[in-house]
Motif scaffolding. Structure first.
Motif, PDB file in Angstrom:
ATOM      1  N   PRO A  61       0.804  -1.224   0.000  1.00 17.49           N
ATOM      2  CA  PRO A  61       0.000   0.000   0.000  1.00 17.49           C
ATOM      3  C   PRO A  61       0.837   1.274   0.000  1.00 17.49           C
ATOM      4  CG  PRO A  61      -0.114  -1.105   2.138  1.00 17.49           C
ATOM      5  CD  PRO A  61       0.561  -2.046   1.197  1.00 17.49           C
ATOM      6  N   THR A  62       2.144   1.142   0.229  1.00 21.06           N
ATOM      7  CA  THR A  62       3.012   2.319   0.175  1.00 21.06           C
ATOM      8  C   THR A  62       3.343   2.711  -1.262  1.00 21.06           C
ATOM      9  OG1 THR A  62       5.035   0.978   0.289  1.00 21.06           O
ATOM     10  CG2 THR A  62       4.062   1.689   2.377  1.00 21.06           C
ATOM     11  N   VAL A  63       3.003   1.820  -2.221  1.00 17.64           N
ATOM     12  CA  VAL A  63       3.258   2.081  -3.639  1.00 17.64           C
ATOM     13  C   VAL A  63       1.990   2.647  -4.278  1.00 17.64           C
ATOM     14  CG1 VAL A  63       3.934   1.045  -5.844  1.00 17.64           C
ATOM     15  CG2 VAL A  63       4.930   0.193  -3.709  1.00 17.64           C
ATOM     16  N   GLN A  64       2.154   3.654  -5.133  1.00 23.12           N
ATOM     17  CA  GLN A  64       1.006   4.248  -5.832  1.00 23.12           C
ATOM     18  C   GLN A  64       0.228   3.137  -6.555  1.00 23.12           C
ATOM     19  OE1 GLN A  64       0.259   4.718  -9.196  1.00 23.12           O
ATOM     20  NE2 GLN A  64      -0.836   6.650  -9.344  1.00 23.12           N
ATOM     21  N   PRO A  65      -1.116   3.121  -6.484  1.00 22.98           N
ATOM     22  CA  PRO A  65      -1.894   1.965  -6.955  1.00 22.98           C
ATOM     23  C   PRO A  65      -1.689   1.582  -8.417  1.00 22.98           C
ATOM     24  CG  PRO A  65      -3.330   3.819  -6.384  1.00 22.98           C
ATOM     25  CD  PRO A  65      -1.977   4.123  -5.836  1.00 22.98           C
ATOM     26  N   LEU A  66      -1.631   2.578  -9.315  1.00 22.43           N
ATOM     27  CA  LEU A  66      -1.402   2.216 -10.716  1.00 22.43           C
ATOM     28  C   LEU A  66       0.018   1.708 -10.938  1.00 22.43           C
ATOM     29  CD1 LEU A  66      -3.314   5.041 -12.636  1.00 22.43           C
ATOM     30  CD2 LEU A  66      -4.043   2.684 -12.193  1.00 22.43           C
ATOM     31  N   GLN A  67       0.947   2.195 -10.135  1.00 21.15           N
ATOM     32  CA  GLN A  67       2.322   1.698 -10.226  1.00 21.15           C
ATOM     33  C   GLN A  67       2.398   0.248  -9.780  1.00 21.15           C
ATOM     34  OE1 GLN A  67       4.882   3.558 -11.544  1.00 21.15           O
ATOM     35  NE2 GLN A  67       6.036   1.632 -11.507  1.00 21.15           N
ATOM     36  N   ARG A  68       1.559  -0.131  -8.810  1.00 18.46           N
ATOM     37  CA  ARG A  68       1.516  -1.535  -8.371  1.00 18.46           C
ATOM     38  C   ARG A  68       1.176  -2.445  -9.551  1.00 18.46           C
ATOM     39  NH1 ARG A  68      -2.715  -0.732  -3.467  1.00 18.46           N
ATOM     40  NH2 ARG A  68      -1.921   1.327  -2.882  1.00 18.46           N
ATOM     41  N   LEU A  69       0.179  -2.023 -10.326  1.00 21.85           N
ATOM     42  CA  LEU A  69      -0.227  -2.835 -11.472  1.00 21.85           C
ATOM     43  C   LEU A  69       0.902  -2.935 -12.491  1.00 21.85           C
ATOM     44  CD1 LEU A  69      -3.874  -1.523 -12.015  1.00 21.85           C
ATOM     45  CD2 LEU A  69      -3.144  -3.599 -10.832  1.00 21.85           C
ATOM     46  N   LYS A  70       1.523  -1.802 -12.795  1.00 18.38           N
ATOM     47  CA  LYS A  70       2.628  -1.817 -13.751  1.00 18.38           C
ATOM     48  C   LYS A  70       3.768  -2.700 -13.253  1.00 18.38           C
ATOM     49  CE  LYS A  70       5.765   1.094 -16.428  1.00 18.38           C
ATOM     50  NZ  LYS A  70       6.924   0.205 -16.208  1.00 18.38           N
ATOM     51  N   ASN A  71       4.088  -2.583 -11.971  1.00 15.35           N
ATOM     52  CA  ASN A  71       5.167  -3.403 -11.413  1.00 15.35           C
ATOM     53  C   ASN A  71       4.836  -4.895 -11.501  1.00 15.35           C
ATOM     54  OD1 ASN A  71       6.480  -1.035 -10.787  1.00 15.35           O
ATOM     55  ND2 ASN A  71       6.027  -1.120  -8.594  1.00 15.35           N
ATOM     56  N   TYR A  72       3.574  -5.229 -11.296  1.00 12.08           N
ATOM     57  CA  TYR A  72       3.130  -6.623 -11.373  1.00 12.08           C
ATOM     58  C   TYR A  72       3.304  -7.166 -12.787  1.00 12.08           C
ATOM     59  CZ  TYR A  72      -0.141 -10.590 -11.081  1.00 12.08           C
ATOM     60  OH  TYR A  72      -0.728 -11.834 -11.123  1.00 12.08           O
ATOM     61  N   PHE A  73       2.892  -6.385 -13.772  1.00  8.66           N
ATOM     62  CA  PHE A  73       3.025  -6.841 -15.156  1.00  8.66           C
ATOM     63  C   PHE A  73       4.485  -6.856 -15.604  1.00  8.66           C
ATOM     64  CE2 PHE A  73      -1.375  -4.794 -15.417  1.00  8.66           C
ATOM     65  CZ  PHE A  73      -2.004  -5.990 -15.133  1.00  8.66           C
ATOM     66  N   ASP A  74       5.280  -5.904 -15.123  1.00 11.60           N
ATOM     67  CA  ASP A  74       6.709  -5.911 -15.432  1.00 11.60           C
ATOM     68  C   ASP A  74       7.385  -7.138 -14.828  1.00 11.60           C
ATOM     69  OD1 ASP A  74       6.463  -3.536 -16.794  1.00 11.60           O
ATOM     70  OD2 ASP A  74       7.335  -2.295 -15.206  1.00 11.60           O
ATOM     71  N   PHE A  75       6.988  -7.471 -13.598  1.00 11.33           N
ATOM     72  CA  PHE A  75       7.527  -8.672 -12.950  1.00 11.33           C
ATOM     73  C   PHE A  75       7.196  -9.913 -13.776  1.00 11.33           C
ATOM     74  CE2 PHE A  75       6.535 -12.289 -10.117  1.00 11.33           C
ATOM     75  CZ  PHE A  75       7.785 -12.510  -9.564  1.00 11.33           C
ATOM     76  N   GLY A  76       5.952  -9.997 -14.253  1.00 12.39           N
ATOM     77  CA  GLY A  76       5.549 -11.129 -15.074  1.00 12.39           C
ATOM     78  C   GLY A  76       6.328 -11.210 -16.368  1.00 12.39           C
ATOM     79  N   ASP A 118      -7.980   1.263  -4.570  1.00 13.32           N
ATOM     80  CA  ASP A 118      -7.194   2.409  -4.130  1.00 13.32           C
ATOM     81  C   ASP A 118      -7.053   3.448  -5.244  1.00 13.32           C
ATOM     82  OD1 ASP A 118      -6.937   1.164  -1.701  1.00 13.32           O
ATOM     83  OD2 ASP A 118      -4.835   0.573  -1.976  1.00 13.32           O
ATOM     84  N   ALA A 119      -6.912   2.977  -6.477  1.00 15.79           N
ATOM     85  CA  ALA A 119      -6.809   3.903  -7.614  1.00 15.79           C
ATOM     86  C   ALA A 119      -8.109   4.665  -7.800  1.00 15.79           C
ATOM     87  CB  ALA A 119      -6.451   3.134  -8.883  1.00 15.79           C
ATOM     88  N   HIS A 120      -9.215   3.992  -7.600  1.00 19.20           N
ATOM     89  CA  HIS A 120     -10.526   4.656  -7.709  1.00 19.20           C
ATOM     90  C   HIS A 120     -10.683   5.693  -6.599  1.00 19.20           C
ATOM     91  CE1 HIS A 120     -14.815   5.153  -8.514  1.00 19.20           C
ATOM     92  NE2 HIS A 120     -15.023   4.995  -7.220  1.00 19.20           N
ATOM     93  N   ALA A 121     -10.295   5.336  -5.403  1.00 16.75           N
ATOM     94  CA  ALA A 121     -10.413   6.261  -4.268  1.00 16.75           C
ATOM     95  C   ALA A 121      -9.544   7.496  -4.468  1.00 16.75           C
ATOM     96  CB  ALA A 121     -10.022   5.553  -2.977  1.00 16.75           C
ATOM     97  N   ALA A 122      -8.435   7.326  -5.175  1.00 10.54           N
ATOM     98  CA  ALA A 122      -7.525   8.441  -5.433  1.00 10.54           C
ATOM     99  C   ALA A 122      -7.948   9.261  -6.643  1.00 10.54           C
ATOM    100  CB  ALA A 122      -6.105   7.917  -5.633  1.00 10.54           C
ATOM    101  N   GLY A 123      -9.030   8.843  -7.309  1.00 10.63           N
ATOM    102  CA  GLY A 123      -9.515   9.576  -8.470  1.00 10.63           C
ATOM    103  C   GLY A 123      -8.712   9.336  -9.732  1.00 10.63           C
ATOM    104  N   LEU A 124      -7.927   8.261  -9.746  1.00 10.41           N
ATOM    105  CA  LEU A 124      -7.102   7.960 -10.911  1.00 10.41           C
ATOM    106  C   LEU A 124      -7.859   7.191 -11.980  1.00 10.41           C
ATOM    107  CD1 LEU A 124      -3.880   6.864  -8.979  1.00 10.41           C
ATOM    108  CD2 LEU A 124      -4.264   9.043 -10.148  1.00 10.41           C
ATOM    109  N   VAL A 125      -8.896   6.465 -11.570  1.00  7.29           N
ATOM    110  CA  VAL A 125      -9.715   5.683 -12.497  1.00  7.29           C
ATOM    111  C   VAL A 125     -11.170   5.766 -12.053  1.00  7.29           C
ATOM    112  CG1 VAL A 125      -7.832   4.046 -12.963  1.00  7.29           C
ATOM    113  CG2 VAL A 125      -9.491   3.535 -11.179  1.00  7.29           C
ATOM    114  N   ASN A 126     -12.039   5.385 -12.946  1.00  7.02           N
ATOM    115  CA  ASN A 126     -13.456   5.283 -12.598  1.00  7.02           C
ATOM    116  C   ASN A 126     -13.805   3.803 -12.524  1.00  7.02           C
ATOM    117  OD1 ASN A 126     -16.165   5.799 -12.110  1.00  7.02           O
ATOM    118  ND2 ASN A 126     -16.663   5.983 -14.286  1.00  7.02           N
ATOM    119  N   ALA A 127     -13.662   3.236 -11.334  1.00  5.92           N
ATOM    120  CA  ALA A 127     -13.886   1.803 -11.147  1.00  5.92           C
ATOM    121  C   ALA A 127     -14.591   1.564  -9.826  1.00  5.92           C
ATOM    122  CB  ALA A 127     -12.569   1.045 -11.206  1.00  5.92           C
ATOM    123  N   PRO A 128     -15.869   1.982  -9.712  1.00  3.44           N
ATOM    124  CA  PRO A 128     -16.589   1.783  -8.451  1.00  3.44           C
ATOM    125  C   PRO A 128     -16.761   0.319  -8.078  1.00  3.44           C
ATOM    126  CG  PRO A 128     -18.085   2.496 -10.195  1.00  3.44           C
ATOM    127  CD  PRO A 128     -16.704   2.657 -10.725  1.00  3.44           C
TER     128      PRO A 128
END
Length: 204
Positions: free
Chosen positions: A75-90, A144-154
């Motif tokens: 949770p210390t990582v920005q939420p969209l960055q978490r996703l990118k890091n996950y796909f980069d790891f893969g 978390d990304a939705h709560a931060a207003g980065l995406v529209n994903a209710p």
């Protein structure tokens, strides 16, 4: 005979490699023992069957992967960055696998699950359980990304399922085509599914 832990670990490593690079159905106990360098009699000291071994192996492997996922989805990582890091790891993991075996092997859980789901119910349940954990990581990042207003994903759970299926589809396509380049679009595609509001956040 080696130490108990050595032989058991060798058998688990061997079965994972054989069924991922080949298939569960074509892998025999003799092949597993040969790959592990363990006598067949020792196999039955630790495991009752090939299914029992595979179940223990994927459970143990998940515990290792979970450590990586805990760090990636911190949770210390920005939420969209978490996703990118996950796909980069893969992507990096698949690149290492291709360098080792000469093939893109995709997701071992999907490959195994698709093969055994109608026959090996204990394996099916374990695979479903692990995939469920992966979905939760995605769901938390999306929420978390939705709560931060980065995406529209209710409905974060629905979006997580969509991205999970999208990603696993790309991994399967990469395996079929033996082409790592298929995976390069993963982050951009996931961001598009989420409707990322700031185009600058979409990875190149």
């Amino acid at each position: 005979m080696g130490r108990v832990s050595d032989n058991r670990s060798k058998l688990m490593d061997a079965v994972l490699e054989l069924i991922w690079a080949g298939s569960y159905g074509s892998t025999t106990i003799d092949q597993i023992c040969d790959k592990a360098g363990v006598r067949k009699g020792s196999f039955y000291y630790y495991f009752d069957s090939k299914s029992d071994l595979a179940l223990a192996a994927i459970a143990a492997q998940w515990e290792k992967v979970r450590v990586e996922c805990d760090a990636i989805f911190s949770p210390t990582v920005q939420p969209l960055q978490r996703l990118k890091n996950y796909f980069d790891f893969g992507y990096n993991f698949q690149r290492e696998i291709k360098a080792k075996y000469g093939f893109v092997l995709g997701c071992p859980l999907f490959a195994l699950g698709a093969e055994v789901c109608t026959q090996e119910h204990e394996l099916q349940k374990k695979i479903q359980e692990i995939l469920g954990y992966k979905l939760k990581y995605l769901e938390t990042a999306i929420r978390d990304a939705h709560a931060a207003g980065l995406v529209n994903a209710p409905d974060a759970a629905t979006k997580a399922r969509m991205i999970h299926v999208y990603y696993e589809g790309l991994l399967t396509q990469a395996r079929i085509q033996n082409d790592l380049e298929v995976l390069r679009e993963t982050t951009a595609g996931a961001y598009a599914i989420l409707g990322v509001k700031n185009a600058n956040l979409v990875a190149a």
